[in-house]
Motif scaffolding. Structure first.
Motif, PDB file in Angstrom:
ATOM      1  N   THR A  64     -22.942  88.182  63.093  1.00  0.00           N
ATOM      2  CA  THR A  64     -23.299  87.263  62.015  1.00  0.00           C
ATOM      3  C   THR A  64     -24.779  87.382  61.675  1.00  0.00           C
ATOM      4  O   THR A  64     -25.638  87.476  62.554  1.00  0.00           O
ATOM      5  CB  THR A  64     -23.011  85.798  62.396  1.00  0.00           C
ATOM      6  OG1 THR A  64     -23.662  85.511  63.637  1.00  0.00           O
ATOM      7  CG2 THR A  64     -21.524  85.527  62.499  1.00  0.00           C
ATOM      8  N   GLU A 120     -16.788  85.575  64.267  1.00  0.00           N
ATOM      9  CA  GLU A 120     -17.593  86.131  65.366  1.00  0.00           C
ATOM     10  C   GLU A 120     -17.303  85.388  66.665  1.00  0.00           C
ATOM     11  O   GLU A 120     -17.122  85.989  67.723  1.00  0.00           O
ATOM     12  CB  GLU A 120     -19.091  86.056  65.041  1.00  0.00           C
ATOM     13  CG  GLU A 120     -19.958  86.654  66.147  1.00  0.00           C
ATOM     14  CD  GLU A 120     -21.452  86.455  65.911  1.00  0.00           C
ATOM     15  OE1 GLU A 120     -21.883  85.298  65.761  1.00  0.00           O
ATOM     16  OE2 GLU A 120     -22.178  87.462  65.862  1.00  0.00           O
ATOM     17  N   GLU A 136     -21.054  74.048  69.049  1.00  0.00           N
ATOM     18  CA  GLU A 136     -22.335  74.765  69.185  1.00  0.00           C
ATOM     19  C   GLU A 136     -22.366  75.979  68.261  1.00  0.00           C
ATOM     20  O   GLU A 136     -23.376  76.260  67.627  1.00  0.00           O
ATOM     21  CB  GLU A 136     -22.552  75.193  70.638  1.00  0.00           C
ATOM     22  CG  GLU A 136     -23.077  74.049  71.465  1.00  0.00           C
ATOM     23  CD  GLU A 136     -23.323  74.428  72.910  1.00  0.00           C
ATOM     24  OE1 GLU A 136     -23.438  75.638  73.213  1.00  0.00           O
ATOM     25  OE2 GLU A 136     -23.407  73.502  73.742  1.00  0.00           O
ATOM     26  N   ALA A 139     -23.051  75.038  64.632  1.00  0.00           N
ATOM     27  CA  ALA A 139     -24.189  74.136  64.391  1.00  0.00           C
ATOM     28  C   ALA A 139     -25.071  74.637  63.253  1.00  0.00           C
ATOM     29  O   ALA A 139     -25.756  73.847  62.604  1.00  0.00           O
ATOM     30  CB  ALA A 139     -25.016  73.975  65.666  1.00  0.00           C
ATOM     31  N   GLY A 140     -25.055  75.926  63.002  1.00  0.00           N
ATOM     32  CA  GLY A 140     -25.905  76.481  61.952  1.00  0.00           C
ATOM     33  C   GLY A 140     -25.224  76.592  60.604  1.00  0.00           C
ATOM     34  O   GLY A 140     -25.730  77.262  59.706  1.00  0.00           O
ATOM     35  N   ILE A 142     -23.704  74.208  57.510  1.00  0.00           N
ATOM     36  CA  ILE A 142     -23.686  72.831  57.021  1.00  0.00           C
ATOM     37  C   ILE A 142     -22.537  72.645  56.036  1.00  0.00           C
ATOM     38  O   ILE A 142     -22.355  73.451  55.116  1.00  0.00           O
ATOM     39  CB  ILE A 142     -25.033  72.486  56.346  1.00  0.00           C
ATOM     40  CG1 ILE A 142     -26.152  72.489  57.384  1.00  0.00           C
ATOM     41  CG2 ILE A 142     -24.946  71.118  55.663  1.00  0.00           C
ATOM     42  CD1 ILE A 142     -27.524  72.282  56.793  1.00  0.00           C
TER      43      ILE A 142
ATOM     44  N   GLY B 100     -32.616  78.488  67.338  1.00  0.00           N
ATOM     45  CA  GLY B 100     -31.870  78.576  66.084  1.00  0.00           C
ATOM     46  C   GLY B 100     -30.366  78.556  66.310  1.00  0.00           C
ATOM     47  O   GLY B 100     -29.865  77.876  67.198  1.00  0.00           O
ATOM     48  N   TYR B 101     -29.653  79.331  65.506  1.00  0.00           N
ATOM     49  CA  TYR B 101     -28.205  79.414  65.591  1.00  0.00           C
ATOM     50  C   TYR B 101     -27.815  80.848  65.920  1.00  0.00           C
ATOM     51  O   TYR B 101     -28.646  81.741  65.900  1.00  0.00           O
ATOM     52  CB  TYR B 101     -27.599  78.977  64.253  1.00  0.00           C
ATOM     53  CG  TYR B 101     -28.303  77.789  63.672  1.00  0.00           C
ATOM     54  CD1 TYR B 101     -28.220  76.555  64.317  1.00  0.00           C
ATOM     55  CD2 TYR B 101     -29.090  77.886  62.531  1.00  0.00           C
ATOM     56  CE1 TYR B 101     -28.891  75.448  63.824  1.00  0.00           C
ATOM     57  CE2 TYR B 101     -29.768  76.781  62.028  1.00  0.00           C
ATOM     58  CZ  TYR B 101     -29.661  75.565  62.682  1.00  0.00           C
ATOM     59  OH  TYR B 101     -30.320  74.473  62.211  1.00  0.00           O
ATOM     60  N   GLY B 102     -26.530  81.063  66.171  1.00  0.00           N
ATOM     61  CA  GLY B 102     -26.074  82.404  66.537  1.00  0.00           C
ATOM     62  C   GLY B 102     -26.547  83.483  65.575  1.00  0.00           C
ATOM     63  O   GLY B 102     -27.048  84.525  65.982  1.00  0.00           O
ATOM     64  N   ALA B 103     -26.414  83.221  64.275  1.00  0.00           N
ATOM     65  CA  ALA B 103     -26.789  84.226  63.278  1.00  0.00           C
ATOM     66  C   ALA B 103     -28.296  84.492  63.299  1.00  0.00           C
ATOM     67  O   ALA B 103     -28.750  85.599  62.992  1.00  0.00           O
ATOM     68  CB  ALA B 103     -26.346  83.799  61.884  1.00  0.00           C
ATOM     69  N   ASN B 106     -29.033  86.631  66.446  1.00  0.00           N
ATOM     70  CA  ASN B 106     -28.628  88.034  66.291  1.00  0.00           C
ATOM     71  C   ASN B 106     -29.738  88.872  65.667  1.00  0.00           C
ATOM     72  O   ASN B 106     -29.767  90.093  65.838  1.00  0.00           O
ATOM     73  CB  ASN B 106     -27.384  88.135  65.396  1.00  0.00           C
ATOM     74  CG  ASN B 106     -26.112  87.743  66.141  1.00  0.00           C
ATOM     75  OD1 ASN B 106     -26.078  87.750  67.366  1.00  0.00           O
ATOM     76  ND2 ASN B 106     -25.076  87.396  65.387  1.00  0.00           N
ATOM     77  N   ARG B 186     -30.145  68.270  66.355  1.00  0.00           N
ATOM     78  CA  ARG B 186     -28.905  69.010  66.215  1.00  0.00           C
ATOM     79  C   ARG B 186     -29.112  70.307  66.970  1.00  0.00           C
ATOM     80  O   ARG B 186     -30.218  70.841  66.973  1.00  0.00           O
ATOM     81  CB  ARG B 186     -28.681  69.295  64.719  1.00  0.00           C
ATOM     82  CG  ARG B 186     -27.380  69.898  64.342  1.00  0.00           C
ATOM     83  CD  ARG B 186     -27.283  70.021  62.825  1.00  0.00           C
ATOM     84  NE  ARG B 186     -28.379  70.826  62.274  1.00  0.00           N
ATOM     85  CZ  ARG B 186     -28.258  71.610  61.199  1.00  0.00           C
ATOM     86  NH1 ARG B 186     -27.145  71.678  60.547  1.00  0.00           N
ATOM     87  NH2 ARG B 186     -29.289  72.300  60.761  1.00  0.00           N
ATOM     88  N   ARG B 187     -28.079  70.822  67.627  1.00  0.00           N
ATOM     89  CA  ARG B 187     -28.215  72.073  68.370  1.00  0.00           C
ATOM     90  C   ARG B 187     -28.822  73.151  67.467  1.00  0.00           C
ATOM     91  O   ARG B 187     -28.329  73.393  66.372  1.00  0.00           O
ATOM     92  CB  ARG B 187     -26.831  72.507  68.873  1.00  0.00           C
ATOM     93  CG  ARG B 187     -26.835  73.772  69.713  1.00  0.00           C
ATOM     94  CD  ARG B 187     -27.591  73.532  71.010  1.00  0.00           C
ATOM     95  NE  ARG B 187     -27.558  74.699  71.864  1.00  0.00           N
ATOM     96  CZ  ARG B 187     -26.804  74.804  72.942  1.00  0.00           C
ATOM     97  NH1 ARG B 187     -26.019  73.828  73.312  1.00  0.00           N
ATOM     98  NH2 ARG B 187     -26.847  75.890  73.677  1.00  0.00           N
ATOM     99  N   GLY B 188     -29.886  73.771  67.958  1.00  0.00           N
ATOM    100  CA  GLY B 188     -30.497  74.852  67.196  1.00  0.00           C
ATOM    101  C   GLY B 188     -31.650  74.431  66.307  1.00  0.00           C
ATOM    102  O   GLY B 188     -32.399  75.264  65.824  1.00  0.00           O
TER     103      GLY B 188
END
Lengths: 164, 280
Positions: A64, A120, A136, A139-140, A142, B100-103, B106, B186-188
């Motif tokens: 991602t 993913e 989790e 979370a990114g 929205i 941050g977040y997964g993306a 990466n 919030r997570r991240g």
């Protein structure tokens, strides 16, 4: 080594959903704009354009990535999957079907980003996933209308079904 | 919300990259782009040239030797998360998972995060706590700096404009134990406060680091807590104690007073986590 002047363009090749596309891009061209406007795949949405909302998330070489935070010129040669390529056919795949059945979308603007992020997660993590793992991972991304309960539920259903 | 015009240069070597940065005042290095590209999109940054470090093989890889773990500057947060850290170093992957977040993980990189030096970021606090040193290269040659000297202030480091971070070295230490704790809405999201505790043995002596982040213009060590971790004496970690060393800002996310309370709690939790790991 590669060098491109500010007001000139360079040729890049991207494999998008299995199809190779060669496009001319200026250095400042974002991957999101190449996908939407040069290649014509409008499924990848642009929300905040600075990495917070997650609507523009696509897979680049299987991972991602925020396409609004990616210079197209920097991913020349990459293999990209957008929401249009998730099922590989005209049918919905199991994840897309679960979103529909669990009412995990309303206006649908955020949905492509959620689907890519969930793809993913489901592909990289052994299931069945816990609610915490799902929350989790998303979370990114929205969502401003449906809310997250149904989105989490849709991903959980796929994770359970795939785990058998 | 589109980047301004800039030229693009993707060199194959560190020497080419820093030569360009030295020659062209408005050139900036691009690592993972997870901070620089938002700044370009919002036009907070207007470089003449973006020097993409993505083509430089020397900046890749995690190399483990008996005395140090070398992280190439272009190693992503996702790679750090997946790396098999030795027992005792759990605070590193735990902290990295909060970036941050997964993306974002990466793409975001070790070197990029340290050079950006966000005061609430996880890696600067972790590198300070683990006593890491940062390797820099410029046309004048290479130099190494300990993290304590590298972070100067708010988004400010000792890196010169024609320097790039090439790698980070985390020393391997005997009997090392570590703990990490962070609170964000919030997570991240960016931390309201985070803390790292590390203790190890060196030449027969016990050493410790207690670091808080998000509470000042850069991550800070709290010497009284470090002393207590070394001697084993009882010490109440309080907001008043932290206030001797950090001066948090009031902002929309939290008041300064609240940040100090959260910072003290995070440090208590980091210490607790370090003390209560199961040995394996």
């Amino acid at each position: 080594m590669k060098e491109v002047a500010a007001e000139s363009r360079t040729e890049i090749t991207l494999t998008v959903n299995g199809v190779a596309h060669t496009v001319q891009v200026s250095p400042r061209r974002l991957l999101a704009d190449v996908l939407r406007d040069d290649i014509g795949l409008k499924g990848t949405n642009l929300g905040c354009e600075h990495g917070y909302c997650g609507a523009c998330t696509v897979l680049v070489d299987g991972e991602t990535v925020r396409s609004c935070l990616t210079l197209a010129v920097a991913v020349d040669g990459a293999d990209i999957t957008t929401v249009e390529g998730l099922s590989g056919s005209d049918e919905l795949n199991d994840l897309q079907r679960a979103f529909q059945e669990a009412h995990a979308l309303q206006c649908g603007f955020c949905t492509p980003g959620f689907l890519i992020t969930a793809t993913e997660l489901l592909d990289s993590t052994e299931g069945p996933l816990t609610e915490q793992q799902i929350r989790e991972a998303i979370a990114g991304n929205i969502c401003r209308c449906t809310g997250y309960v149904h989105i989490v539920e849709a991903i959980r259903r796929v994770s359970e079904a795939r785990a058998g | 919300m589109k980047p301004p015009l800039f030229a693009y240069y993707r060199p194959n070597s560190v020497a080419e990259a820093v030569a360009r940065l030295a020659r062209e005042e408005g050139a900036v290095p691009l690592a993972g782009g997870q901070s620089l590209i938002p700044m370009l999109n919002m036009r907070l940054a207007r470089p003449t040239t973006v020097v993409d470090l993505g083509g430089i093989a020397d900046l890749q890889g995690i190399d483990v030797s008996p005395d140090s773990i070398r992280l190439g500057a272009r190693v992503t947060h996702a790679a750090l998360e997946k790396h098999g850290w030795p027992h005792g170093y759990e605070a590193i992957p735990e902290g990295v998972r909060q970036i941050g977040y997964g993306a974002i993980r990466n793409r975001g990189t070790v070197g990029g995060s340290l050079a950006h030096a966000d005061p609430a970021a996880e890696l600067p606090a972790l590198m300070l706590a683990f006593g890491a040193s940062i390797q820099l290269a410029s046309p004048r040659g290479e130099r190494s700096m300990v993290a304590d000297d590298f972070f100067l202030g708010y988004y400010e480091t000792a890196r010169a404009s024609d320097e790039i971070i090439t790698s980070v070295r985390i020393p391997v230490r005997d009997d090392l134990r570590s703990g990490f704790s962070e609170l964000s809405r919030r997570r991240g999201d960016f931390a309201i406060a985070l803390a790292v505790a590390v203790r190890w043995k060196e030449a027969g002596r016990t050493e410790a680091r207690a670091v808080v982040g998000g509470l000042d213009v850069r991550p800070r060590r709290i010497p009284e807590v470090e002393e207590a971790l070394v001697t084993g004496s009882e010490l109440a970690i309080t907001a008043d104690l932290l206030a001797r060393h950090v001066h948090p800002a009031n902002d929309v996310h939290a008041s300064a007073e609240y940040r100090l309370e959260v910072g003290a709690e995070m440090l208590r939790r980091a210490v607790w986590s370090m003390e209560n790991r199961e040995d394996s």
